[in-house]
Design a protein around this motif. Sequence first.
Motif, short mmCIF file in Angstrom:
data_model
loop_
_atom_site.label_atom_id
_atom_site.label_comp_id
_atom_site.label_asym_id
_atom_site.label_seq_id
_atom_site.Cartn_x
_atom_site.Cartn_y
_atom_site.Cartn_z
N LYS A 94 -51.77 69.63 -25.53
CA LYS A 94 -52.56 70.83 -25.27
C LYS A 94 -51.92 71.57 -24.09
O LYS A 94 -51.29 70.95 -23.21
CB LYS A 94 -54.00 70.45 -24.94
N GLU A 139 -58.79 74.45 -23.75
CA GLU A 139 -57.61 75.31 -23.55
C GLU A 139 -58.06 76.76 -23.29
O GLU A 139 -57.51 77.70 -23.86
CB GLU A 139 -56.76 75.30 -24.84
N ALA A 182 -46.21 69.03 -28.33
CA ALA A 182 -47.50 69.34 -28.96
C ALA A 182 -48.67 68.78 -28.16
O ALA A 182 -49.69 68.39 -28.73
CB ALA A 182 -47.53 68.83 -30.40
N GLN A 220 -47.58 75.12 -29.51
CA GLN A 220 -48.83 75.31 -28.77
C GLN A 220 -49.38 76.70 -29.03
O GLN A 220 -48.66 77.60 -29.45
CB GLN A 220 -48.58 75.16 -27.25
N SER A 230 -59.05 73.67 -32.92
CA SER A 230 -58.79 72.56 -31.99
C SER A 230 -59.67 72.69 -30.73
O SER A 230 -60.12 71.68 -30.18
CB SER A 230 -57.31 72.48 -31.63
N ARG A 238 -56.00 80.63 -24.15
CA ARG A 238 -56.49 81.28 -25.36
C ARG A 238 -57.41 82.46 -25.07
O ARG A 238 -57.52 83.37 -25.89
CB ARG A 238 -57.25 80.26 -26.23
N ARG A 282 -57.61 58.60 -33.15
CA ARG A 282 -56.23 58.66 -32.65
C ARG A 282 -55.19 58.26 -33.71
O ARG A 282 -54.01 58.51 -33.54
CB ARG A 282 -56.07 57.80 -31.40
N1 LIG Z 1 -55.10 71.27 -34.31
C1 LIG Z 1 -54.88 72.46 -34.86
O1 LIG Z 1 -55.37 72.75 -35.95
C2 LIG Z 1 -53.98 73.46 -34.20
C3 LIG Z 1 -53.54 74.58 -34.94
C4 LIG Z 1 -52.70 75.48 -34.32
C5 LIG Z 1 -52.29 75.30 -33.02
N2 LIG Z 1 -52.74 74.23 -32.32
C6 LIG Z 1 -52.26 74.06 -30.94
O2 LIG Z 1 -51.36 72.95 -30.94
C7 LIG Z 1 -51.38 72.32 -29.64
C8 LIG Z 1 -51.70 70.84 -29.85
O3 LIG Z 1 -53.01 70.76 -30.37
P1 LIG Z 1 -53.60 69.47 -31.12
O4 LIG Z 1 -54.81 69.92 -31.84
O5 LIG Z 1 -52.53 68.76 -31.84
O6 LIG Z 1 -54.04 68.59 -29.84
P2 LIG Z 1 -54.46 67.05 -29.79
O7 LIG Z 1 -54.84 66.59 -31.16
O8 LIG Z 1 -55.46 66.95 -28.71
O9 LIG Z 1 -53.13 66.31 -29.40
C9 LIG Z 1 -52.60 66.31 -28.09
C10 LIG Z 1 -51.81 65.03 -27.95
O10 LIG Z 1 -51.14 65.05 -26.70
C11 LIG Z 1 -51.35 63.79 -26.08
N3 LIG Z 1 -51.20 63.92 -24.64
C12 LIG Z 1 -52.09 64.35 -23.72
N4 LIG Z 1 -51.56 64.31 -22.49
C13 LIG Z 1 -50.30 63.84 -22.63
C14 LIG Z 1 -49.25 63.55 -21.72
N5 LIG Z 1 -49.39 63.75 -20.40
N6 LIG Z 1 -48.10 63.06 -22.22
C15 LIG Z 1 -47.93 62.88 -23.55
N7 LIG Z 1 -48.89 63.11 -24.47
C16 LIG Z 1 -50.06 63.60 -24.01
C17 LIG Z 1 -52.74 63.40 -26.50
O11 LIG Z 1 -52.96 62.03 -26.25
P3 LIG Z 1 -54.43 61.37 -26.16
O12 LIG Z 1 -54.74 60.97 -27.57
O13 LIG Z 1 -54.25 60.24 -25.24
O14 LIG Z 1 -55.37 62.43 -25.66
C18 LIG Z 1 -52.66 63.76 -27.97
O15 LIG Z 1 -51.97 62.77 -28.70
C19 LIG Z 1 -52.44 73.06 -28.84
O16 LIG Z 1 -51.84 74.07 -28.05
C20 LIG Z 1 -53.33 73.71 -29.91
O17 LIG Z 1 -54.00 74.86 -29.45
C21 LIG Z 1 -53.57 73.28 -32.87
#
Ligand SMILES: NC(=O)c1ccc[n+]([C@@H]2O[C@H](COP(=O)([O-])OP(=O)(O)OC[C@H]3O[C@@H](n4cnc5c(N)ncnc54)[C@H](OP(=O)(O)O)[C@@H]3O)[C@@H](O)[C@H]2O)c1
Length: 302
Positions: free
Chosen positions: A81, A265, A79, A106, A253, A269, A138
Amino acid sequence: MTSTSEQRERLAVVGPGAIGATFAAVAQRAGMGAVPLYGRTAVGGITVHPDDGDPVVLAGEVRTAPEHARGPLDWLLLAVKVHQTPDAGHWLRSLCGPETVVVVLQNGVEHRDRVAPYVGSATVLPAVVWCPAEGLDRRTVRLRGVPELTVPDEPAGHRLAELLVPGGAQIHVRPDFHTELWRKMTMNALAALMVLSGRRSGVFRRADVRTLGLALARECMAVAEAEGARLDPAFAEQMVDRLATMPPDMGSSILFDRAADRTLEWDARNGVLCRLGARHGVPTPISDVLVPLLAAASDDPN
Ligand SMILES: NC(=O)c1ccc[n+]([C@@H]2O[C@H](COP(=O)([O-])OP(=O)(O)OC[C@H]3O[C@@H](n4cnc5c(N)ncnc54)[C@H](OP(=O)(O)O)[C@@H]3O)[C@@H](O)[C@H]2O)c1
């Protein structure tokens, strides 16, 4: 491979942000104990706050040191990005074996191709994530709605449903998963209008933005159809209406990333529409305007 939550599948999350934490909470509620979290920022006590339920404090702390990877896993929920996937590749390499199922939580439509270079002979299960979740910081995630996924009608999809439904998730297993991917993709593409206007979903209540949104959704549908998806002709209208009738403060997001001056992203997208449109000879005039603006905002927010 084990197949029920009673047998305590070995499952971990890579990318413990809004969606990763949400599904770690689901797995924890399903009885899987302290779900290991692999990330790049060490935090503990991440709490998921559903709007309609009790908060769940994740028992697992975020592991950041590569030597702390303990694989191979049965299940890996990815999960990060989309653009963070290459940097997270080392976790995938060290946590996957031939028996691992990598569930790709994703957005976009290129899940399998994206993770294939990092997972060897593991099974890749793409997932469409429907639930909106927002990382307030976070350690704090706001979940708006039921944790909801759509997955392909494959053995791993059915096993994932068995595993996570007891934790309160809705998992839809769909034979025409390809079409489902494009349904979500249309919503992803429309979120660009929130990013570029700096507004949440209430922006779709404006007549002029609705008209632009409809044209963009129809452009996305034309690419989807060229890719073999089968969408109802009324789908574009339904999708724009869905956005216009959501609570006006519903975000996306990519909007949260823009607000925090983070990389966007945009390629997965929106850029993908131009790339696939060009491949099929489908014109994408609206995306051709939006994509450079999104890319520029992502490159250097200042
Ligand atoms: N949020 C939504 O409502 C939603 C809904 C549907 C789909 N999505 C999709 O779901 C996916 C995740 O989105 P999200 O909103 O959950 O993103 P997010 O909140 O930004 O979470 C991403 C996580 O990945 C971590 N990360 C970044 N680089 C990394 C690495 N190299 N190794 C391990 N962890 C790492 C980040 O850490 P840091 O805290 O250090 O940055 C953060 O904890 C995306 O593709 C998004 O488009 C999201």
